[in-house]
Design a protein around this motif. Structure first.
Motif, PDB file in Angstrom:
ATOM      1  N   THR A  33       0.830  -1.211   0.000  1.00  0.00           N
ATOM      2  CA  THR A  33       0.000   0.000   0.000  1.00  0.00           C
ATOM      3  C   THR A  33       0.860   1.256   0.000  1.00  0.00           C
ATOM      4  OG1 THR A  33      -0.142  -0.130   2.412  1.00  0.00           O
ATOM      5  CG2 THR A  33      -1.929  -1.145   1.147  1.00  0.00           C
ATOM      6  N   SER A  59      -7.094   5.466  -1.897  1.00  0.00           N
ATOM      7  CA  SER A  59      -8.056   4.372  -1.815  1.00  0.00           C
ATOM      8  C   SER A  59      -7.396   3.145  -1.191  1.00  0.00           C
ATOM      9  CB  SER A  59      -8.587   4.022  -3.213  1.00  0.00           C
ATOM     10  OG  SER A  59      -9.369   2.848  -3.153  1.00  0.00           O
ATOM     11  N   SER A  60      -8.099   2.495  -0.278  1.00  0.00           N
ATOM     12  CA  SER A  60      -7.570   1.290   0.358  1.00  0.00           C
ATOM     13  C   SER A  60      -7.555   0.102  -0.594  1.00  0.00           C
ATOM     14  CB  SER A  60      -8.418   0.949   1.597  1.00  0.00           C
ATOM     15  OG  SER A  60      -9.781   0.742   1.225  1.00  0.00           O
ATOM     16  N   SER A  61      -8.210   0.224  -1.723  1.00  0.00           N
ATOM     17  CA  SER A  61      -8.255  -0.879  -2.686  1.00  0.00           C
ATOM     18  C   SER A  61      -7.184  -0.756  -3.771  1.00  0.00           C
ATOM     19  CB  SER A  61      -9.640  -0.952  -3.340  1.00  0.00           C
ATOM     20  OG  SER A  61      -9.959   0.258  -3.995  1.00  0.00           O
TER      21      SER A  61
END
Length: 209
Positions: A33, A59-61
């Motif tokens: 990340t 965005s965490s995705s």
């Protein structure tokens, strides 16, 4: 004249830019990340971003992908096989956050072809703002910044379906205070020059006999 000279000397002695520091973003890091780098005492964190309208968000995705030869690419949902930055599903951005204020010197891209261009983002005080878009990338991948961008937070993005590239290097110059002992020779030079100019003025004002 004296005031301006003293001001110039003291200003130069107070702040100066160090020699350029190059961050090599290549490596065998695979997916993450964020990535942390350190060079010449400067800390750098790279993380993902995306542009939605005028806002830039994280965005965490989304994931970064670090490649051995080509540096940082980006994965976002809907385009799972692509390990490069692109604008096919969303406007992808890699954000760079430094732990001290720096001058931005250059950025070097990889996996570049003739269709590729990038967007440049800068933190104006309220988050990243798009400064310029569709900047052509030369085949050697290196782009030098003529304007003096100084700050801690920068971003580079892709917004076109034809854009596919990675970020291999980023080059900056740190801004530092010169300690007083190092500044004393500069200050002494300024005082000597002031004395010389004062002597010349007094000499010119003396009437001929």
């Amino acid at each position: 004249m004296k005031f301006l000279l003293v001001l110039a000397v003291l200003t130069f002695a107070a702040t100066a830019a160090k020699a350029a520091t190059v961050f090599d973003l290549t490596g065998n890091g695979k997916w993450a990340t964020s990535y942390r780098f350190s060079e010449d005492g400067i800390g750098l964190t790279a993380f993902t971003g995306r542009q939605d309208g005028s806002a830039v968000s994280k965005s965490s995705s989304d994931w970064l992908y670090q490649q051995n030869r080509h540096g940082l690419g980006l994965y976002s949902p809907g385009n799972r096989k692509n390990k490069e930055m692109d604008g096919k599903q969303i406007n992808e951005i890699v954000q760079f956050y430094f732990d001290q204020s720096v001058h931005l010197v250059s950025v070097t891209f990889s996996k570049v072809d003739s269709n590729d261009d990038f967007d440049f983002y800068f933190d104006t005080g309220s988050g990243l703002t798009e400064i310029d878009d569709d900047i052509d990338i030369l085949r050697n991948g290196r782009y030098s910044f003529l304007d003096l961008w100084t700050g801690t937070h920068f971003g580079f993005g892709a917004d076109g379906r034809d854009d596919n590239f990675t970020i291999r290097k980023i080059e900056v110059a740190a801004i530092s205070n010169i300690p007083l002992p190092a500044a004393l020779p500069l200050y002494g030079t300024g005082l000597a020059l002031m004395g010389y100019l004062g002597w010349r003025r007094r000499r010119n004002d003396t009437p001929d006999t």
